[in-house]
Design a protein around this motif. Structure first.
Motif, PDB file in Angstrom:
ATOM      1  N   ASP A  24      13.494 -13.269 -10.651  1.00  0.00           N
ATOM      2  CA  ASP A  24      14.699 -13.899  -9.250  1.00  0.00           C
ATOM      3  C   ASP A  24      15.608 -13.013  -9.334  1.00  0.00           C
ATOM      4  O   ASP A  24      16.875 -12.539  -8.610  1.00  0.00           O
ATOM      5  CB  ASP A  24      14.507 -15.172  -8.967  1.00  0.00           C
ATOM      6  N   MET A  25      16.664 -13.629 -10.603  1.00  0.00           N
ATOM      7  CA  MET A  25      17.996 -12.227 -11.015  1.00  0.00           C
ATOM      8  C   MET A  25      18.533 -11.326 -10.600  1.00  0.00           C
ATOM      9  O   MET A  25      18.767 -10.631 -10.107  1.00  0.00           O
ATOM     10  CB  MET A  25      18.900 -13.493 -11.633  1.00  0.00           C
ATOM     11  N   VAL A  26      16.837 -11.002 -11.036  1.00  0.00           N
ATOM     12  CA  VAL A  26      17.541  -9.381 -10.535  1.00  0.00           C
ATOM     13  C   VAL A  26      16.473  -8.770  -9.491  1.00  0.00           C
ATOM     14  O   VAL A  26      17.595  -7.631  -9.447  1.00  0.00           O
ATOM     15  CB  VAL A  26      16.354  -8.795 -11.983  1.00  0.00           C
ATOM     16  N   GLU A  27      16.141  -9.112  -9.287  1.00  0.00           N
ATOM     17  CA  GLU A  27      15.375  -8.980  -7.334  1.00  0.00           C
ATOM     18  C   GLU A  27      16.614  -8.774  -6.947  1.00  0.00           C
ATOM     19  O   GLU A  27      17.307  -8.113  -5.474  1.00  0.00           O
ATOM     20  CB  GLU A  27      14.360  -9.268  -7.229  1.00  0.00           C
ATOM     21  N   GLU A  28      17.353  -9.935  -6.970  1.00  0.00           N
ATOM     22  CA  GLU A  28      18.692 -10.474  -6.494  1.00  0.00           C
ATOM     23  C   GLU A  28      19.577  -8.717  -6.471  1.00  0.00           C
ATOM     24  O   GLU A  28      20.573  -8.892  -5.485  1.00  0.00           O
ATOM     25  CB  GLU A  28      18.493 -11.951  -6.094  1.00  0.00           C
ATOM     26  N   THR A  29      19.867  -9.092  -7.537  1.00  0.00           N
ATOM     27  CA  THR A  29      20.571  -7.994  -7.917  1.00  0.00           C
ATOM     28  C   THR A  29      20.919  -6.449  -7.347  1.00  0.00           C
ATOM     29  O   THR A  29      21.532  -6.042  -6.681  1.00  0.00           O
ATOM     30  CB  THR A  29      21.317  -8.101  -9.023  1.00  0.00           C
ATOM     31  N   LEU A  30      19.312  -6.225  -7.308  1.00  0.00           N
ATOM     32  CA  LEU A  30      19.236  -4.747  -6.427  1.00  0.00           C
ATOM     33  C   LEU A  30      19.329  -4.946  -5.895  1.00  0.00           C
ATOM     34  O   LEU A  30      19.687  -3.901  -4.497  1.00  0.00           O
ATOM     35  CB  LEU A  30      17.424  -4.878  -7.127  1.00  0.00           C
ATOM     36  N   ARG A  31      19.419  -5.973  -4.506  1.00  0.00           N
ATOM     37  CA  ARG A  31      19.175  -6.758  -2.573  1.00  0.00           C
ATOM     38  C   ARG A  31      20.684  -6.475  -2.695  1.00  0.00           C
ATOM     39  O   ARG A  31      21.578  -5.597  -2.077  1.00  0.00           O
ATOM     40  CB  ARG A  31      18.737  -7.336  -2.663  1.00  0.00           C
ATOM     41  N   ILE A  52      21.318  -0.354   3.883  1.00  0.00           N
ATOM     42  CA  ILE A  52      19.413  -1.561   4.126  1.00  0.00           C
ATOM     43  C   ILE A  52      19.611  -2.523   3.135  1.00  0.00           C
ATOM     44  O   ILE A  52      18.849  -3.949   3.829  1.00  0.00           O
ATOM     45  CB  ILE A  52      18.528  -0.380   3.547  1.00  0.00           C
ATOM     46  N   GLY A  53      19.815  -3.430   2.038  1.00  0.00           N
ATOM     47  CA  GLY A  53      20.354  -4.188   1.426  1.00  0.00           C
ATOM     48  C   GLY A  53      20.910  -5.266   1.926  1.00  0.00           C
ATOM     49  O   GLY A  53      20.357  -6.672   1.410  1.00  0.00           O
ATOM     50  N   ALA A  84      15.433  -0.750  -3.219  1.00  0.00           N
ATOM     51  CA  ALA A  84      16.626  -0.495  -4.226  1.00  0.00           C
ATOM     52  C   ALA A  84      15.667   0.726  -5.257  1.00  0.00           C
ATOM     53  O   ALA A  84      16.247   1.573  -5.499  1.00  0.00           O
ATOM     54  CB  ALA A  84      16.788  -1.247  -5.395  1.00  0.00           C
ATOM     55  N   PHE A  85      14.304   1.014  -5.433  1.00  0.00           N
ATOM     56  CA  PHE A  85      13.623   1.520  -6.302  1.00  0.00           C
ATOM     57  C   PHE A  85      12.340   2.775  -4.823  1.00  0.00           C
ATOM     58  O   PHE A  85      12.084   2.975  -5.984  1.00  0.00           O
ATOM     59  CB  PHE A  85      12.380   0.582  -6.888  1.00  0.00           C
ATOM     60  N   GLY A  86      13.678   2.493  -3.788  1.00  0.00           N
ATOM     61  CA  GLY A  86      13.011   3.601  -2.975  1.00  0.00           C
ATOM     62  C   GLY A  86      11.599   3.144  -2.524  1.00  0.00           C
ATOM     63  O   GLY A  86      11.382   1.537  -2.471  1.00  0.00           O
ATOM     64  N   GLY A 138       9.990   4.328 -12.838  1.00  0.00           N
ATOM     65  CA  GLY A 138      10.547   3.526 -13.920  1.00  0.00           C
ATOM     66  C   GLY A 138      11.254   2.494 -13.108  1.00  0.00           C
ATOM     67  O   GLY A 138      11.186   1.736 -14.020  1.00  0.00           O
ATOM     68  N   ALA A 139      10.581   1.939 -11.877  1.00  0.00           N
ATOM     69  CA  ALA A 139      11.348   0.600 -11.777  1.00  0.00           C
ATOM     70  C   ALA A 139      10.265  -0.666 -12.365  1.00  0.00           C
ATOM     71  O   ALA A 139      11.624  -1.590 -12.884  1.00  0.00           O
ATOM     72  CB  ALA A 139      10.604   0.337 -10.487  1.00  0.00           C
ATOM     73  N   GLU A 140       9.958  -0.723 -12.872  1.00  0.00           N
ATOM     74  CA  GLU A 140       9.358  -1.958 -13.727  1.00  0.00           C
ATOM     75  C   GLU A 140      10.057  -1.748 -15.616  1.00  0.00           C
ATOM     76  O   GLU A 140       9.912  -2.817 -16.040  1.00  0.00           O
ATOM     77  CB  GLU A 140       7.542  -1.807 -14.251  1.00  0.00           C
ATOM     78  N   LEU A 141      10.896  -0.167 -15.292  1.00  0.00           N
ATOM     79  CA  LEU A 141      10.835  -0.618 -16.847  1.00  0.00           C
ATOM     80  C   LEU A 141      12.801  -1.086 -16.574  1.00  0.00           C
ATOM     81  O   LEU A 141      12.779  -1.409 -17.591  1.00  0.00           O
ATOM     82  CB  LEU A 141      10.317   1.101 -17.036  1.00  0.00           C
TER      83      LEU A 141
END
Length: 424
Positions: free
Chosen positions: A285-292, A331-332, A357-359, A367-370
């Protein structure tokens, strides 16, 4: 250069800041001008900047939108875009990032085996090993000593992972590290950009020559074999080099900035870090919110309508061949999608996963999951090893990268442990 050859059909273009001084203030301004608005890039090249999430999704999934400047950007085809245009490498390359239609399908198919769930999960032990080695090196810092965590951790780890995936020899790591970052700089002179691109391509040529002497079970070897075979999927020499450039460059920069901003967000929000440590929130969840909240790539260039496209939802008409930028930073933080607190970092936000964030669509990042896996492993280990980690300067004093493409910091000065805390 005559901007009439590249300008969108309506509006006075807003000049993007090539230094990326305040990406989010600029994005908010552009968002206020409408779902898409004309902007000017370095070299007086103008384009549409798309800031509305729904419009972006429609365009990213529209088969009439191309990324192939060689076929669908009239100004480029006519030669109106000079050979020393600082951003030329972004449209000149021949790889899955810029291909269109069947060519994109062919080039992406060659890269897909490198990013299967099985292959990515198999990299987890190596990511953990690299992370541990970098943390051991950081552990030598004295209490109270200021270290640059971007240079010594956020930048280094993704490059070492990418080099493992690609089979880049150890003695070439530093050279690629020095050259890759300049691809994303948008404040370079024409001479600086040209010189960097020349040196980078020489490195790619050297890498291919080295790998050809001893092919192994890595992505570079697989692409070389695709170049050398006689099947319909054969890569040209240009496609081979540019595919390697895409894998080393684009994926690396995204992960670096994800780590960078995650660290800043966590040390600036101790209550959030406490939620993670007490298992009241998850690292994904932390990773996704940072990406946003901090899209690692703020703006991506370029796309081109293959015919006039009228969008009935916005009333906008994008003419054939008019360049398009997707403004992921805007957008984010769209308030219509994420509410009045869209500018705030909140890992409990219900819409934290609703980012681009990854298109999106055919060009969604392979490479999004990596990148997500690297971030989860590296960040948890970093804060376990250094629970008292803190910024050495206020967040407002961190200097952004001189780029409107790459959203990160020039340096990340931190204190790993205060002088009153002793290493165990």
């Amino acid at each position: 250069m005559d901007t009439r050859h590249t300008a969108p059909a309506s509006g006075c273009p807003f000049r993007l800041d090539p230094t990326g001084h305040d990406i989010h203030a600029e994005s908010a301004h552009l968002r206020a001008l409408g779902p898409a608005t004309p902007v000017e890039l370095p070299g007086r090249v103008t384009a549409w900047s798309v800031t509305d999430p729904d419009l972006a999704i429609r365009l990213l999934t529209d088969p009439r939108i191309s990324k192939d400047a060689h076929r669908h950007w009239p100004a480029f085809i006519r030669g109106d875009i000079p050979a020393d245009w600082p951003l030329r490498i972004w449209v000149y390359v021949r790889n899955a990032l810029t291909a269109y239609g069947p060519e994109h399908t062919r080039l992406r198919r060659l890269l897909r085996p490198a990013f299967t769930p099985r292959r990515i999960n198999a990299l987890a032990p190596k990511i953990e090993e690299i992370t541990t080695g970098l943390l051991d090196d950081l552990d030598t810092a004295a209490p109270g000593e200021v270290v640059d965590l971007r240079a010594r951790f956020a930048w280094t780890l993704p490059l070492m992972v990418a080099n493992t995936l690609l089979g880049v020899p150890d003695d070439m790591h530093d050279a690629f590290r020095d050259r890759i970052g300049f691809i994303f700089a948008t404040d370079l002179s024409e001479e600086q950009a040209t010189a960097n691109n020349t040196e980078l391509y020489q490195l790619l040529v050297d890498l291919v020559a080295t790998k050809r002497t001893a092919l192994m079970d890595d992505v570079t070897s697989a692409l070389i074999q695709a170049h050398d075979d006689e099947t319909g999927s054969k890569l040209t020499e240009q496609e081979l080099l540019d595919s390697l450039l895409l894998l080393i460059g684009a994926g690396h920069e995204t992960t670096v900035n994800l780590l960078d901003h995650s660290i800043v967000n966590l040390v600036s929000h101790p209550a959030t870090l406490a939620l993670l440590r007490n298992n009241h929130a998850s690292w994904p969840d932390m990773v996704e919110e940072t990406l946003r909240h901090q899209a690692p790539v703020a703006n991506i260039i370029m796309r081109f309508p293959t015919e006039d496209i009228h969008d009935p939802h916005t009333g906008l008409t994008l003419r054939r061949g008019e360049p398009i930028l997707i403004n992921y930073a805007a957008i984010g933080r769209d308030p219509e999608r994420h509410g009045e607190t869209a500018d705030q970092f909140d890992i409990t936000r219900p819409t934290r996963r609703e980012h681009l964030a990854f298109g999106h669509g055919a060009h969604y990042c392979l490479g999004a999951e990596l990148a997500r896996l690297e971030a989860r492993i590296a960040l948890r280990a970093l804060f376990d090893r250094f629970p008292h980690l803190s910024l050495a300067v206020p967040p407002s004093e961190l200097r952004p990268l001189e780029s409107f493409i790459s959203n990160g910091h020039q340096a990340l000065p931190v204190v790993l442990r205060p002088q009153t805390v002793r290493s165990s």
